[in-house]
Design an enzyme around this catalytic site. Structure first.
Site: not given
Ligand code: ASP
Length: 348
Positions: A214, A245
Site C-alpha cells: 500500500t 482502512d
C-alpha cells in the site's frame, strides 16, 4: 561661540543617527519575527509487512529504493516551488501507483475472484475536506479520483460503479482490467488460495503477509498546510467487496493543520477498529502529546493489543516526522525541513 555651536550640531546629528539606527533595528527585528522562512516536509510509505533482508535480492531492493526516491523527490520539488500539500500528495502517489512494485494502481493485488479492486483517500488539513473511492476496478490512478471527489463533488466517499460513473463524468479515461495484471501478484493469489484450501478457516491469517505494498504520503507546504493520502489494492484474496482502512478518513488517512497528517498501512480490519490516523491526531489535540509519542502509543500498543499489525507515516505542523511500524519492515522515505533525504526498508 562658533566651536560651541558646531559641537551642539554634531551632538544632535550623532543622536539622530543613533535613533534612526535603533528604529531600523526594531523594524528589522519585527520583520524577522513575522517573516520566517517557510518550511516544507514530506514523508511516504510503500507498505508495511514481513519485509526481510534475507528475502530480498539486491536488484529488487535497489528498484524499491529508486522508486521511493523518485516519488519523494517529486513531492518535495512541488512543495519547494510553492505547490500545495494536496498537489504534492497526489503527484507523489501517482508515481507509486504507476509502479508495479507497490500494491496500488498498476501493482494492485488480486481479489478471490481474480479481479483488482482499489481503494484510495486524501484529506486536506487546512479545511478538513476529504475525498475517497473504494472498490474501483478501472481507474489507473485512484488517488486522482479521490482528489476529484474531494474537490468536485458534495461527497466524501464513492464506491464501485458509481465512483467510476463519477470518474467518467469528470473526464477520467477508464482502463481495462488487463492493465492491472501483474504475474507475481497473480501467483501470490494462487499461493494464498492453495493455502486456504488446506485450511478450515475462511480466511487464513497468514494472508496478511501477502499484501504489503500500500502507498501513502503526508506533506507540509509553505503555507503551513498539511495533506495526507493513501492508495491500495487491499489484501490478496479479499472477497465480498471487502473494503479496508485505506479509503476511510480517520482510519487510513487523516490531516489537520492544528495537529498532523497520517497515512496508515497494515491489516486494515484492525486499523479501522483502532481509528488509527485520527487517534494519533486526537491524542495530540486533546492530550498535547508529541507526534512521536502518539504514533508509538497507537502502533506499538493499541494495534498489537487488538491483534493487528502495520505502521504509519506522519508529520506535524512543525515538520517533525514519524515513521512507526510493528512489522519486520516498512518501505519508507522522507525529505525533512532541512532538505535531508532518508530511505528505509527494514527495522534499524
Ligand atoms: N491497509 C490495507 C488494507 O487493509 C493493506 C495494507 O496497507 O497493506 O486494505
Amino acid at each position: 561661540m562658533n566651536r560651541i555651536l558646531t559641537l551642539f550640531f554634531v551632538t544632535i546629528l550623532v543622536f539622530s543617527c543613533k535613533n534612526t539606527d535603533e528604529k531600523q533595528n526594531i523594524t528589522d527585528k519585527k520583520h524577522s519575527e513575522t517573516v520566517s522562512t517557510p518550511i516544507t516536509a514530506i514523508v511516504i510509505h510503500g507498505g508495511a509487512g514481513t519485509i526481510l533482508k534475507e528475502n530480498m535480492t539486491d536488484s529488487l531492493e535497489k528498484a524499491y529504493k529508486t522508486k521511493l526516491e523518485e516519488a519523494v523527490t517529486k513531492g518535495h520539488e512541488i512543495l519547494k516551488s510553492g505547490g500545495s500539500a494536496t498537489e504534492a500528495v497526489v503527484e507523489t502517489l501517482t508515481i507509486l501507483e504507476d509502479s508495479p512494485l507497490f500494491n496500488a494502481g498498476k501493482g494492485a493485488v488480486f481479489t478471490h475472484d481474480e479481479t483488482n479492486e482499489m481503494d484510495a483517500s486524501i484529506m486536506d488539513g487546512s479545511n478538513l475536506n476529504a475525498g475517497a473511492v473504494a472498490g474501483v476496478m478501472h481507474i489507473k490512478n485512484p488517488i486522482r479520483l479521490a482528489f476529484e471527489v474531494m474537490e468536485n463533488s458534495p461527497h466524501v466517499l464513492l464506491s464501485g460503479r458509481g465512483a467510476e460513473r463519477f470518474a467518467q463524468a469528470r473526464n477520467f479515461q477508464l482502463v481495462p482490467p488487463s492493465y492491472f495484471y501483474t504475474e507475481n501478484r497473480f501467483q501470490s493469489l494462487q499461493k494464498v488460495k492453495k493455502k486456504e484450501s488446506n485450511q478450515t478457516a475462511f480466511v487464513d491469517p497468514s494472508i496478511k503477509d501477502s499484501k504489503f505494498g500500500t502507498v501513502g504520503c503526508v506533506a507540509l507546504d509553505q503555507n503551513g498546510n498539511i495533506a495526507a493520502g493513501t492508495s491500495t489494492g487491499g489484501m490478496t484474496n479479499k472477497r465480498w467487496n471487502r473494503i479496508g482502512d485505506s479509503p476511510l478518513i480517520g482510519a487510513g488517512t487523516y490531516a489537520n493543520n492544528k495537529t498532523c497528517g497520517v497515512s496508515s498501512t497494515g491489516w486494515g480490519e484492525y486499523f479501522i477498529r483502532g481509528m488509527v490516523a485520527h487517534d494519533i491526531s486526537a491524542m495530540m489535540e486533546y492530550k498535547g502529546v508529541s507526534l512521536q509519542e502518539a504514533s508509538e502509543e497507537v502502533i506499538q500498543k493499541k494495534i498489537p493489543a487488538l491483534g493487528g499489525d502495520g505502521g504509519i507515516v506522519a508529520l506535524d505542523k512543525e515538520g517533525n516526522i514519524a515513521m512507526e511500524f510493528n512489522t519486520a519492515g516498512m518501505y519508507r522515505a522522507y525529505i525533512n525541513t532541512e532538505g535531508e533525504l532518508y530511505i528505509g526498508i527494514y527495522k534499524e
